[in-house]
Design a protein around this motif. Structure first.
Motif, PDB file in Angstrom:
ATOM      1  N   ALA A   1       0.776  -1.262  -0.041  1.00  0.00           N
ATOM      2  CA  ALA A   1       0.081  -0.082  -0.082  1.00  0.00           C
ATOM      3  C   ALA A   1       0.786   1.253  -0.038  1.00  0.00           C
ATOM      4  O   ALA A   1       0.176   2.393  -0.262  1.00  0.00           O
ATOM      5  N   GLY A   2       2.262   1.193   0.236  1.00  0.00           N
ATOM      6  CA  GLY A   2       3.053   2.291   0.255  1.00  0.00           C
ATOM      7  C   GLY A   2       3.795   2.527   1.483  1.00  0.00           C
ATOM      8  O   GLY A   2       4.709   3.601   1.416  1.00  0.00           O
ATOM      9  N   TRP A   3       3.782   1.694   2.344  1.00  0.00           N
ATOM     10  CA  TRP A   3       4.682   1.761   3.495  1.00  0.00           C
ATOM     11  C   TRP A   3       6.132   1.506   3.203  1.00  0.00           C
ATOM     12  O   TRP A   3       6.491   0.454   2.650  1.00  0.00           O
TER      13      TRP A   3
ATOM     14  N   ARG B   1       0.387  10.856  10.240  1.00  0.00           N
ATOM     15  CA  ARG B   1       0.365   9.945   8.876  1.00  0.00           C
ATOM     16  C   ARG B   1       0.023   8.322   9.515  1.00  0.00           C
ATOM     17  O   ARG B   1       0.914   7.906  10.013  1.00  0.00           O
TER      18      ARG B   1
ATOM     19  N   ALA C   1      -1.497   4.680   8.962  1.00  0.00           N
ATOM     20  CA  ALA C   1      -2.166   3.734   7.888  1.00  0.00           C
ATOM     21  C   ALA C   1      -2.881   2.667   8.703  1.00  0.00           C
ATOM     22  O   ALA C   1      -2.874   2.656   9.887  1.00  0.00           O
TER      23      ALA C   1
ATOM     24  N   TRP D   1      -4.235   8.108   5.471  1.00  0.00           N
ATOM     25  CA  TRP D   1      -3.250   8.108   4.773  1.00  0.00           C
ATOM     26  C   TRP D   1      -3.225   6.862   3.699  1.00  0.00           C
ATOM     27  O   TRP D   1      -3.758   7.019   2.561  1.00  0.00           O
ATOM     28  N   ILE D   2      -3.002   5.680   4.236  1.00  0.00           N
ATOM     29  CA  ILE D   2      -2.919   4.669   3.246  1.00  0.00           C
ATOM     30  C   ILE D   2      -3.739   3.233   3.919  1.00  0.00           C
ATOM     31  O   ILE D   2      -3.712   3.367   5.242  1.00  0.00           O
TER      32      ILE D   2
END
Length: 323
Positions: free
Chosen positions: A193-195, A265, A267, A288-289
């Motif tokens: 997911a973008g972590w 931020r 998640a 965030w995500i």
């Protein structure tokens, strides 16, 4: 009458002479080596618990022995229990397809193992029908809940389903629970997911671990253990558990709690096996995500087999194992 007698005597003398000369010649030949006496083959001792063949009647057909390299006869009843993966069920059409892909991975890891999917509600095949079919086939079973903690479904619904199938010998595995394989799958889904590794050391980031929720206190304790393990895996970032129903805090409440600590931020990690209403709602609250449900992640497939093996090899057969 003297001619026949003279012929007979001449033949007798001739045969005697031939025999005498033949014996003389044979006496000069070397004697053949003595052949060892033939002995009957020794049969391998029979195992103490092996069945003894009944003697055959003299008038019956002869017993045909199987060649040593011939394939063994298949047993009448399977000895390896069927793995029944028990999902909750969902009206989301993606849920059943996702669990089917997960079980395909399980089958790839364990070729030949009978693996079946069952649902507590909403989707076919329902658990009751699956257990009834296994009982009719004479099979044993190990039920592996595709759930993360010992809530109502594990402690009530599964025992009730087993009670409705009295002819079935079955054991119940633990829920997926706090295990490094589960944490591996959760961390991988966050990374997708973008972590990034840098997020694990940032003072601005945090994670909400979203799950279904239960009123059973044991369920909350297990989810908190999963959250702690995930925080360690991510480098020490705070991970707060949150629930879609039946328990607090909710996902929005957990997001606000992290924001109050300067963690803006945030998640959302998805502690769900498949897409559904709860997973969709939890993801919608991510500031965030948001990670996808675990689905057919390879680590989750290995965890399913781990729970199956732990019960199959360590617990005696009984109708219901203690959870």
């Amino acid at each position: 009458m003297t001619e026949p007698d003279s012929t007979f005597d001449s033949a007798s003398e001739l045969l005697g002479k031939i025999a005498e000369q033949l014996g003389a010649r044979l006496s000069h030949l070397p004697l053949p080596r003595t052949r060892p006496p033939m002995t009957a083959p020794t049969l391998a001792p029979q195992a103490p618990d092996a069945p003894t063949l009944a003697p055959q009647a003299p008038t019956g057909p002869s017993l045909v022995l199987q060649a040593p390299d011939a394939p063994a006869l298949a047993p009448q009843a399977p000895t390896t229990p069927t793995l029944v993966a028990v999902g909750h069920g969902s009206r989301d059409p993606r849920a059943r397809a996702t669990l089917s892909r997960l079980l395909d991975r399980v089958r790839e890891l364990r070729p030949g193992l009978d693996v079946r999917l069952a649902h507590i509600e909403l989707n076919a095949p329902l658990l009751d029908d699956t257990l009834a079919g296994l009982a009719a086939e004479g099979r044993d079973a190990v039920l592996v809940p595709l759930l993360f903690a010992p809530g109502h479904h594990v402690t009530h619904d599964l025992p009730a389903a087993l009670a409705a199938a009295p002819g079935l010998r079955a054991r119940v595995a633990e829920p997926l629970g706090a295990h490094p394989l589960l944490v591996e799958a959760l961390a991988d889904r966050l990374a997708e997911a973008g972590w990034s590794p840098a997020d694990g050391t940032s003072r601005a980031t945090g994670v909400v671990l979203a799950s279904a929720g239960s009123r059973d206190p044991r369920s909350g304790a297990e989810i908190r253990r999963i959250a702690a393990l995930l925080g360690e895996r991510l480098g020490g970032v705070p991970v707060l558990p949150a629930y879609a129903s039946a328990a607090a805090p909710t996902v929005p409440e957990a997001v606000r709690a992290l924001a109050a600590r300067g963690r803006h931020r945030v998640a959302v990690a998805s502690c769900f096996t498949a897409p559904g209403l709860f997973a969709t709602r939890a993801a919608a609250h991510a500031p965030w995500i948001a990670a996808d449900p675990l689905g057919a992640h390879p680590a989750l497939a290995r965890l399913v087999l781990h729970r199956y093996d732990r019960v199959r090899t360590r617990l005696p057969m009984r109708e219901l194992a203690a959870i």
